[in-house]
Write an enzyme that holds these catalytic residues in place. Structure first.
Site, short mmCIF file in Angstrom:
data_model
loop_
_atom_site.label_atom_id
_atom_site.label_comp_id
_atom_site.label_asym_id
_atom_site.label_seq_id
_atom_site.Cartn_x
_atom_site.Cartn_y
_atom_site.Cartn_z
N HIS A 1 0.96 -1.24 0.11
CA HIS A 1 0.02 0.03 -0.09
C HIS A 1 1.00 1.19 -0.01
CE1 HIS A 1 -3.96 1.59 0.46
NE2 HIS A 1 -3.42 2.65 1.17
N ASP B 1 -14.53 2.58 6.67
CA ASP B 1 -13.22 3.25 5.95
C ASP B 1 -13.86 4.11 4.73
OD1 ASP B 1 -10.52 4.11 5.49
OD2 ASP B 1 -10.55 3.04 3.71
N ARG C 1 -12.94 12.64 4.59
CA ARG C 1 -11.62 13.15 4.86
C ARG C 1 -11.57 13.82 3.59
NH1 ARG C 1 -8.25 8.62 6.04
NH2 ARG C 1 -6.53 10.08 5.95
N SER D 1 -7.30 4.00 8.44
CA SER D 1 -7.73 4.02 7.22
C SER D 1 -7.14 2.63 6.40
CB SER D 1 -7.62 5.06 6.45
OG SER D 1 -7.72 4.94 4.91
N LYS E 1 -8.20 -1.77 6.26
CA LYS E 1 -8.50 -2.25 4.88
C LYS E 1 -7.49 -3.68 4.71
CE LYS E 1 -7.98 1.33 2.29
NZ LYS E 1 -8.12 2.69 2.65
#
Ligand code: URA
Length: 473
Positions: free
Chosen positions: A118, A197, A204, A219, A223
């Site tokens: 990520h 999320d 956000r 966040s 996930k």
């Protein structure tokens, strides 16, 4: 004659009183409706606003309330701003991550080969399309659950959707099956995995609350943990075009992510990488798919190729397919050289319903027809490129969203012909802007802005680092 007419000022007064009474009643209703036992959204927002810590139960109540409708989105937005301004202690960040993680389904896979990567987001960051297929070609199972554009940064899901037919929304059952069979799958956020999320990410994006260490940690980790990854490689971007614009914050975020991984017994390698200029040379949805394919063919720019190989190397190592990261990197490079990674990307496109002929024919991608050149005003060296502004110009042309309902334009974008440190001669093209004919006035504004955004110097600037730090849990 007796008249029954009521003076206008009296009627106006009555009308105003009626509106006020209704408004106060609805305020009271909103306040009492959110009240369950001792908690109310109002009191928890006020507690965080005043710099106090929330308990595990309070955080869980708030997140569950958001999904059940007890807590309104405007109340969640207020809490997000209070968290943004006052931060969270480690215990609160952990409680927020857990509440978001268990807001939906959680997947589990046996063994250690399911590894995801990520990135915290940047401009021109298309590394997922390269390192995902590389890792899968080396035996890693890669469950990519990616996001759409956030702020000035592009999103993996938006970019892949520039390939005609590519489905980014499939059932969890199909997600699991494809991961086991093909070794790679790429989807967007779903309502089943970490649904909290999905809502909070959207809020956000439009409430200026993205750049927060506890919010980013919760966040990302909610996930990644929910999708069943056994190990995660994190690319934390730092610099002018990143959400963490300095290395101190980037290091704090890396630590917060590693703490969470440790708490769940997951392997993690964190990299802090440079985002002071765009990654690679192409910015824009279709353009970034082209550059990714070129990189998988072995023709990619050095920064993009290096980052992709390094992150994929760490994924291969975490999956137990290499004895250490350097061996993982060698395997990663080999999968580009022998064409296996490209073949995996082609298969991924086909399996998810996309037109895989784009691999050989870029005209299958939607690209804007007009190209305007921005040229060097003097000879010298490129000393800086305002990364965030390049992302914002792309959003302004329609390549990203200004509001949630905007439709993203896949064809617009920028090709950087020169990067920081490159020599230029007066009149040489620095940037090609891909746009539509009707956008000519807007392009004039961008050309003016580029004069400030791209700085030229007479001396060669110092070489910048691509990777600042690498740490393993
Ligand atoms: N990526 C995410 O998934 N969440 C963030 O908050 C930032 C980047």
């Amino acid at each position: 004659m007796i008249t029954t007419s009521i003076p206008l000022w009296y009627m106006a007064g009555m009308f105003l009183a009626m509106i006020m009474t209704r408004h106060m009643a609805s305020q009271k209703r909103a306040h009492t409706m959110t009240k369950i036992s001792d908690f109310s959204a109002y009191s928890l927002i006020a507690k965080k606003r005043d710099g106090k810590s929330l308990s595990d139960e309070e955080i869980k109540w708030f997140i569950n309330g958001l999904l059940s409708g007890e807590v309104a989105e405007y109340q969640m937005s207020a809490l997000l701003m209070a968290i943004y301004l006052n931060g969270m202690i480690v215990k609160e960040t952990a409680a927020l991550t857990d509440a978001m993680l268990y807001s939906g389904e959680t997947l589990k896979f046996k063994g250690k080969s399911v590894i995801d990567k990520h990135s915290t987001g940047g401009v021109g960051d298309k590394a997922s399309f390269i390192l995902g297929p590389i890792a899968a070609a080396c035996g890693v199972k890669v469950p990519m659950m990616a996001g759409r554009g956030l702020g000035h940064t592009g999103g993996t899901v938006d970019k892949i959707e520039s390939i005609k037919g590519f489905k980014t929304s499939i059932s969890l059952e199909a997600f699991k099956k494809q991961l086991i069979k093909e070794g790679i799958v790429l989807i967007g956020q779903t309502k089943d995995i970490a649904p909290a999320d999905k809502v909070i990410y959207g809020l956000r994006d439009v409430t200026a609350t993205v750049e927060s260490i506890p919010l980013i940690t919760a966040s990302i980790m909610s996930k990644k943990l929910a999708e069943g990854a056994n190990g995660i490689v994190m690319d934390i971007k730092t610099g002018q075009g990143a959400f963490m614009d300095n290395t101190k914050d980037a290091k704090a975020l890396a630590k917060s992510l590693r703490n969470t991984a440790k708490r769940f017994g997951k392997g993690m390698v964190t990299y802090i990488t440079d985002m002071n200029q765009p990654l690679g040379n192409y910015i824009g949805n279709s353009l970034e798919i082209i550059e990714s394919i070129e990189t998988l063919k072995g023709n990619g720019p050095k920064d993009l190729t290096d980052i992709s190989v390094k992150l994929a190397g760490a994924m291969i190592y975490l999956a137990g397919k290499a004895k250490d990261i350097p061996e993982g990197e060698k395997k990663a490079q080999a999968s580009i050289d022998n064409g296996k990674a490209l073949a995996v990307f082609k298969k991924l496109i086909k399996v998810q319903g996309g037109d895989e002929s784009v691999i050989e024919d870029y005209s299958k991608l939607p690209l804007a027809k007009k190209v305007t050149h921005y040229k060097a005003t003097k000879s010298g060296f490129v000393s800086s490129i305002a990364c965030k502004e390049m992302g914002l110009h792309c959003v302004a042309l329609g390549g990203g969203r200004r509001k949630a309902s905007d439709i993203v334009d896949m064809g617009v974008g920028f090709i950087l012909k020169k990067k920081v440190g490159d020599k230029v001669t007066k009149g040489e093209t620095l940037v090609e802007i891909l746009h539509h004919k009707k956008q000519e006035a807007q392009v004039e504004d961008i050309l003016k802005a580029l004069k400030k955004d791209i700085k030229l110097s007479t001396t060669k600037p110092k070489k910048t680092k691509l990777i600042y730090e690498m740490k393993e849990v």
